[in-house]
Every structure is written in structure tokens, then in C-alpha cells.
Design a protein around this motif. Structure first.
Motif, short mmCIF file in Angstrom:
data_model
loop_
_atom_site.label_atom_id
_atom_site.label_comp_id
_atom_site.label_asym_id
_atom_site.label_seq_id
_atom_site.Cartn_x
_atom_site.Cartn_y
_atom_site.Cartn_z
N LYS A 21 -33.74 18.18 9.23
CA LYS A 21 -34.73 17.11 9.17
C LYS A 21 -34.83 16.32 10.48
CE LYS A 21 -36.37 17.48 4.97
NZ LYS A 21 -37.82 17.66 4.69
N GLY A 22 -34.04 16.73 11.46
CA GLY A 22 -34.17 16.14 12.80
C GLY A 22 -33.23 14.99 13.12
N PHE A 23 -32.11 14.90 12.41
CA PHE A 23 -31.20 13.77 12.62
C PHE A 23 -29.86 14.19 13.24
CE2 PHE A 23 -34.20 12.25 9.49
CZ PHE A 23 -34.44 10.95 9.89
N SER A 24 -29.85 15.30 13.94
CA SER A 24 -28.61 15.74 14.58
C SER A 24 -28.15 14.74 15.64
CB SER A 24 -28.79 17.12 15.23
OG SER A 24 -29.80 17.08 16.22
N ASN A 25 -29.11 14.03 16.25
CA ASN A 25 -28.74 13.03 17.27
C ASN A 25 -27.91 11.90 16.68
OD1 ASN A 25 -31.15 12.27 15.84
ND2 ASN A 25 -31.50 10.65 17.33
N GLU A 26 -28.18 11.52 15.43
CA GLU A 26 -27.39 10.49 14.77
C GLU A 26 -25.95 10.96 14.56
OE1 GLU A 26 -30.62 7.97 12.08
OE2 GLU A 26 -29.13 9.25 11.10
N ILE A 27 -25.81 12.21 14.15
CA ILE A 27 -24.48 12.77 13.92
C ILE A 27 -23.70 12.83 15.23
CG2 ILE A 27 -23.19 14.80 13.15
CD1 ILE A 27 -25.59 15.44 11.30
N ASP A 28 -24.37 13.28 16.28
CA ASP A 28 -23.72 13.36 17.59
C ASP A 28 -23.29 11.98 18.07
OD1 ASP A 28 -24.13 16.08 17.61
OD2 ASP A 28 -25.94 15.98 18.85
N TRP A 29 -24.17 10.99 17.88
CA TRP A 29 -23.85 9.62 18.30
C TRP A 29 -22.62 9.11 17.56
CZ3 TRP A 29 -24.04 5.54 14.74
CH2 TRP A 29 -23.67 4.31 15.28
N GLN A 30 -22.61 9.27 16.24
CA GLN A 30 -21.48 8.75 15.46
C GLN A 30 -20.17 9.44 15.83
OE1 GLN A 30 -21.49 6.12 12.40
NE2 GLN A 30 -19.84 6.19 13.89
N ASP A 31 -20.26 10.72 16.13
CA ASP A 31 -19.07 11.47 16.51
C ASP A 31 -18.50 11.01 17.85
OD1 ASP A 31 -17.18 13.64 16.06
OD2 ASP A 31 -18.19 14.68 17.70
N GLN A 32 -19.38 10.55 18.74
CA GLN A 32 -18.95 10.18 20.09
C GLN A 32 -18.51 8.73 20.21
OE1 GLN A 32 -22.39 11.23 22.42
NE2 GLN A 32 -22.18 13.42 21.97
N VAL A 33 -18.89 7.88 19.25
CA VAL A 33 -18.53 6.47 19.32
C VAL A 33 -17.02 6.30 19.24
CG1 VAL A 33 -18.66 4.25 18.12
CG2 VAL A 33 -20.69 5.64 18.35
N SER A 34 -16.48 5.52 20.17
CA SER A 34 -15.04 5.28 20.21
C SER A 34 -14.77 3.83 20.58
CB SER A 34 -14.37 6.22 21.22
OG SER A 34 -13.03 5.83 21.44
N ILE A 35 -13.83 3.21 19.91
CA ILE A 35 -13.48 1.82 20.22
C ILE A 35 -12.97 1.70 21.64
CG2 ILE A 35 -11.14 2.09 19.29
CD1 ILE A 35 -13.30 -1.10 19.09
N SER A 36 -12.35 2.74 22.17
CA SER A 36 -11.80 2.69 23.53
C SER A 36 -12.90 2.65 24.59
CB SER A 36 -10.89 3.89 23.78
OG SER A 36 -11.60 5.10 23.68
N ASN A 37 -14.09 3.15 24.24
CA ASN A 37 -15.21 3.15 25.18
C ASN A 37 -16.19 2.00 24.93
OD1 ASN A 37 -14.25 5.52 26.36
ND2 ASN A 37 -15.36 6.81 24.90
#
Length: 220
Positions: A21-37
Motif C-alpha cells: 500500500k506504499g508505506f514501506s518508508n514508515e517502516i524504514d523510518w521506525q526501524d532507523q529511529v534510535s535514542i542515541s541519534n
């Protein structure tokens, strides 16, 4: 083991649907989010989103958020916000007419400007949800939303995730998402996002998940 295997299979079906449905960017974003960054700009962006989204739908917030980011210059200069508080507040209220929420966003920006973000990040890492709840509009439910959006390992107990976990017999969205997370080695936050987005895309998600997951506690 049979239950978790079924659960994982259904999760991957939901993930495939969300990606199609075109929401792979959301998944990628959530996977990359880190408190250290995390930095001041990204924290204030996520904090502001959660504040605005409290009691509103994702679609409603999505329409106004780009304008709010523009007015605040993407939180790139907290000094600019501090020096132009009243002007910015009036401008923001023309886009989103909720004085309490707008004031919360501006006041939190001033707090970060005053204490510095390194101290804020240290407090988040040390005290987690309890510290997040010291910010305006961050309560017992919204703290989980903000936590996962800044890279902490939590699932948010929103209405969709609560319905899903209740439907298939789990005590909470966090328990459900952690079980899947541990089994398939994906972040809890990613599992949360996939299930939530799937629910927003398919209005019959409760019925379909109930049919796919024949667990003892689920009621068709």
C-alpha cells in the motif's frame, strides 16, 4: 510454539500488505529511529506530532503538520522561537486553533533551548516514561506513543492495538508486540507500527485477524 508461529505468519502478511500500500518508508523510518541519534530537532518534531495527535486522527494531523513545521522552521533554531514567541504563536493558531496544544509545543521548545538537549536525552535514557510524562500533554497513554517515536522499545496502547491484542487474547499491545518482536527479531516499535498501519488501511482488520488467529481466547 504453534501460536507464535501463526502470529508471526499473520504479522508478515500484514507487513506485506502495508508495504504494498506504499508505506514501506514508515517502516524504514521506525526501524532507523534510535535514542542515541536523537537531537533537539527530531525530539521536538516527534513531541509536537504526539501533542497534536492526541484525540485526533493521523489524517487530520498530517494535513496541518507540514505548515506547523514550516512556521517553526523545522525547529532548526530554538533561539528564533524564543525570541519570536508571540508572533509564532499567533501564526500557529491560524493553522491549528488549539491554544493549549500550541502553547505546549512552544513552551517545550523553550525548555529544550534553556536546559540543552544533552541533559534532556540523559533524563530520557535514565528515567524513560516517567520523564517523558513531565512534558505537557504527555500522559499515561501518549508517553508510549512518544517513547516509540524517539527510539525506545515500547508499543503504544492506541485503540487499534488494544482491539487487536484483545481480539487474540493478549493482555496488552506491548505484550503482543514484544512476543512477535522476540520471535522474528524486529523492533517492538516496528511491529507496533505495522499492526497499527494495517488497521488504518483495512477497516475489517478485527474480523480478518480473528479468522487468521484461531487462539483459545479469541472470539470470532
Amino acid at each position: 510454539m504453534e501460536n507464535i508461529e501463526t502470529l508471526a505468519r499473520v504479522y508478515f502478511l500484514a507487513k506485506k500488505y502495508v508495504i504494498q500500500k506504499g508505506f514501506s518508508n514508515e517502516i524504514d523510518w521506525q526501524d532507523q529511529v534510535s535514542i542515541s541519534n536523537l537531537n533537539a530537532q527530531s525530539f521536538l518534531k516527534e513531541y509536537s506530532w504526539v501533542v497534536l495527535a492526541s484525540g485526533l486522527s493521523d489524517k487530520v494531523v498530517s494535513k496541518v503538520f507540514p505548515k506547523i513545521k514550516t512556521i517553526l522552521k523545522g525547529w532548526s533554531s530554538l533561539e528564533y522561537i524564543a525570541c519570536n514567541y508571540d508572533f509564532i504563536e499567533n501564526h500557529l493558531l491560524k493553522v491549528f486553533n488549539n491554544k493549549l496544544k500550541i502553547k505546549a509545543i512552544l513552551d517545550t521548545s523553550l525548555i529544550i533551548y534553556s536546559v540543552g538537549f544533552e541533559d534532556t536525552r540523559t533524563q530520557i535514557q535514565k528515567n524513560g516514561l516517567m520523564f517523558l510524562k513531565t512534558f505537557k500533554f504527555i500522559g499515561d497513554t501518549t508517553c508510549y506513543h512518544l517513547a516509540k517515536n524517539i527510539g525506545l522499545d515500547f508499543a503504544k496502547p492506541d485503540r487499534h492495538l488494544l482491539r487487536i491484542s484483545n481480539k487474540i487474547g493478549y493482555d496488552s499491545p506491548h505484550v503482543l508486540c514484544k512476543l512477535i518482536s522476540d520471535y522474528i527479531s524486529e523492533k517492538i516499535q516496528v511491529v507496533d507500527l505495522v499492526l497499527w498501519r494495517y488497521a488504518t488501511l483495512d477497516s475489517n482488520y478485527e474480523k480478518k485477524l480473528g479468522e487468521l488467529m484461531p487462539f483459545p481466547n479469541h472470539t470470532p
